[in-house]
Design a protein around this motif. Sequence first.
Motif, mmCIF file in Angstrom:
data_model
loop_
_atom_site.group_PDB
_atom_site.id
_atom_site.type_symbol
_atom_site.label_atom_id
_atom_site.label_comp_id
_atom_site.label_asym_id
_atom_site.label_seq_id
_atom_site.Cartn_x
_atom_site.Cartn_y
_atom_site.Cartn_z
ATOM 1 N N VAL A 92 0.829 -1.196 0.000
ATOM 2 C CA VAL A 92 0.000 0.000 0.000
ATOM 3 C C VAL A 92 0.871 1.256 0.000
ATOM 4 C CG1 VAL A 92 -1.772 1.271 1.259
ATOM 5 C CG2 VAL A 92 -1.868 -1.229 1.171
ATOM 6 N N THR A 93 1.952 1.248 0.787
ATOM 7 C CA THR A 93 2.850 2.399 0.867
ATOM 8 C C THR A 93 3.530 2.668 -0.469
ATOM 9 O OG1 THR A 93 3.275 1.918 3.204
ATOM 10 C CG2 THR A 93 4.825 3.378 2.085
ATOM 11 N N ASP A 94 4.003 1.629 -1.125
ATOM 12 C CA ASP A 94 4.659 1.797 -2.427
ATOM 13 C C ASP A 94 3.692 2.387 -3.450
ATOM 14 O OD1 ASP A 94 6.971 0.782 -1.372
ATOM 15 O OD2 ASP A 94 6.726 -1.234 -2.214
ATOM 16 N N ALA A 95 2.446 1.980 -3.380
ATOM 17 C CA ALA A 95 1.455 2.514 -4.319
ATOM 18 C C ALA A 95 1.248 4.011 -4.102
ATOM 19 C CB ALA A 95 0.133 1.765 -4.158
ATOM 20 N N ALA A 96 1.256 4.428 -2.836
ATOM 21 C CA ALA A 96 1.076 5.847 -2.524
ATOM 22 C C ALA A 96 2.226 6.684 -3.071
ATOM 23 C CB ALA A 96 0.950 6.037 -1.016
ATOM 24 N N LEU A 97 3.441 6.114 -3.044
ATOM 25 C CA LEU A 97 4.618 6.847 -3.513
ATOM 26 C C LEU A 97 4.591 7.092 -5.026
ATOM 27 C CD1 LEU A 97 7.563 5.347 -1.437
ATOM 28 C CD2 LEU A 97 6.773 7.713 -1.467
ATOM 29 N N ASN A 98 3.859 6.291 -5.752
ATOM 30 C CA ASN A 98 3.809 6.423 -7.208
ATOM 31 C C ASN A 98 2.836 7.503 -7.666
ATOM 32 O OD1 ASN A 98 5.701 4.368 -7.686
ATOM 33 N ND2 ASN A 98 4.119 2.787 -7.514
ATOM 34 N N ILE A 99 2.149 8.115 -6.700
ATOM 35 C CA ILE A 99 1.191 9.172 -7.041
ATOM 36 C C ILE A 99 1.930 10.508 -7.090
ATOM 37 C CG2 ILE A 99 -0.925 10.349 -6.338
ATOM 38 C CD1 ILE A 99 -1.715 7.822 -4.840
ATOM 39 N N HIS A 100 1.800 11.235 -8.171
ATOM 40 C CA HIS A 100 2.485 12.521 -8.334
ATOM 41 C C HIS A 100 1.574 13.647 -7.844
ATOM 42 C CE1 HIS A 100 5.687 10.555 -10.541
ATOM 43 N NE2 HIS A 100 4.777 9.939 -11.293
ATOM 44 N N MET A 101 2.023 14.375 -6.823
ATOM 45 C CA MET A 101 1.250 15.462 -6.246
ATOM 46 C C MET A 101 2.178 16.368 -5.453
ATOM 47 S SD MET A 101 -0.733 13.345 -3.227
ATOM 48 C CE MET A 101 -1.707 12.463 -4.446
ATOM 49 N N PRO A 102 1.698 17.529 -4.988
ATOM 50 C CA PRO A 102 2.538 18.426 -4.187
ATOM 51 C C PRO A 102 3.123 17.706 -2.974
ATOM 52 C CG PRO A 102 0.518 19.530 -4.837
ATOM 53 C CD PRO A 102 0.372 18.104 -5.263
ATOM 54 N N LEU A 103 4.329 18.120 -2.560
ATOM 55 C CA LEU A 103 5.034 17.403 -1.503
ATOM 56 C C LEU A 103 4.257 17.378 -0.188
ATOM 57 C CD1 LEU A 103 8.800 18.377 -1.945
ATOM 58 C CD2 LEU A 103 7.599 16.308 -2.657
ATOM 59 N N LEU A 104 3.619 18.487 0.174
ATOM 60 C CA LEU A 104 2.852 18.510 1.420
ATOM 61 C C LEU A 104 1.737 17.471 1.386
ATOM 62 C CD1 LEU A 104 2.531 22.344 2.193
ATOM 63 C CD2 LEU A 104 3.790 20.650 3.532
ATOM 64 N N VAL A 105 1.047 17.412 0.263
ATOM 65 C CA VAL A 105 -0.061 16.450 0.133
ATOM 66 C C VAL A 105 0.473 15.023 0.102
ATOM 67 C CG1 VAL A 105 -2.030 15.736 -1.261
ATOM 68 C CG2 VAL A 105 -1.448 18.163 -1.075
ATOM 69 N N LEU A 106 1.591 14.811 -0.600
ATOM 70 C CA LEU A 106 2.159 13.472 -0.701
ATOM 71 C C LEU A 106 2.658 12.975 0.658
ATOM 72 C CD1 LEU A 106 2.964 11.067 -2.427
ATOM 73 C CD2 LEU A 106 5.120 12.230 -2.957
#
Length: 446
Positions: A332-346
């Motif tokens: 689940v964590t690896d999947a979240a890292l593949n999402i491109h978004m602002p650093l604060l949101v990520l």
Amino acid sequence: MSVFFAVGLIVAAIVAIMVLISRLRLNPFIALLTISLAVALIAGMPADKVVASFEAGAGHVLGHVGTVIALGTMLGKMLTESGGADQIAQTISRAAGRRRVDWAMMVIGLLVGLPVFFEIGFVLLIPIAFVLADRTQTPLLRVALPMGAALSVTHALIPPHPAALLAVSAYHADIGRTILWGILIGTPIAVIAGPLFGRFAAVRVPITEHNPLAEQFVRSTPPDNMPSFAITVFTIMLPVVLMLVGSAANSVSTPHGGLNTLLHFFGNTDIALLVATLMSFYVLGTARGFSQDTVLRFTNECLGPTALIMLLVGAGGGFGRELVDSGVSKTVTDAALNIHMPLLVLAWLLAVVVRVAAGSATVAMATASSIMGPILVHGGGAAPELMVLVTGAGSVAFGPLNDAGFWQIKEYLGLTVSQTVKTWSVLETLIAVFGLIFCLLASLVA
């Protein structure tokens, strides 16, 4: 393992636990143990490692929290029997007024929560919440939830909590500015998730479960020779002061020297609570006219209702460890890292994902900051201090069932699983969501 399978497994496990406890009336510890083992097996963990993983997770959590609960319960019992809790409740009621006791408990939670872990602040203050609610005829949730919200906010957002300090180091943030932003952002969050939500929840979630802890912490009438307000507050604040001294040991003494070692020893969580509990046996016990046999009886009988709490806290830790060791959390964590978004949101999203997958807020904050730290250093794009705060906000999201704190809240407040979800899980989510919103707003000027 696909991310859809991992997320589905977590959701199914949480639903299964709720059904087993709420609908089928299965003992909560048995339900947690059974589902934890089933999740690990379904995720493909070798059968010979499943039990060991659960035991390791439960043992790790209980190694710290079990001692805290035991010592905190004894201290709370002495506060109750001596009338010390009544003394503080009466003083708060007179100073704040009956209609504002929830605001008073929020302020106390913010002050006590600054140097101590959530679990410690909770066991120190919950006897006062029980007595204050009883004496002022205020719903328990209206008093206890603001206290819990304040403790959770300080735990997540404001150093010197260990996880926050790790995040400060990972993001190379200035600790002074982090504390300042933490206070500016954390205070309104504590208000929203505390008194405001507490009043909303208290009306809509009536407590119906039998609560033996409330009975042992509330006397029918306060004793005639109550200890003074000063000595009672000193007894409660002693472990807080000792922990503060321990955290400042390296600043006031030579590292690894004799004085430094001594300060760290007495600043240890368990030692600080032990010292305060032993002192309470005299100032709240024998000094109030109780015999040594009576004090012994108090300390023995108060531990009975905590047995299930300790089992559930340990089982929550075991459940979280199974998700980590089986690889579900990593997927689940690896999947979240593949999402491109602002650093604060990520950073916030990653902390939320780890929180749901692993349970522990400390693990979520430490993991997310260690992953996002190098990204921030090389890429920039956000204030390091706000990265610390937004990661901390995400780390408390949802108050999931695999968090040991969920079961501590449930049992202490006498809630059902569904009631705990409607109150504590929502409260923690409010902290997370408003933490993200306020950090994004602050980024416009930081």
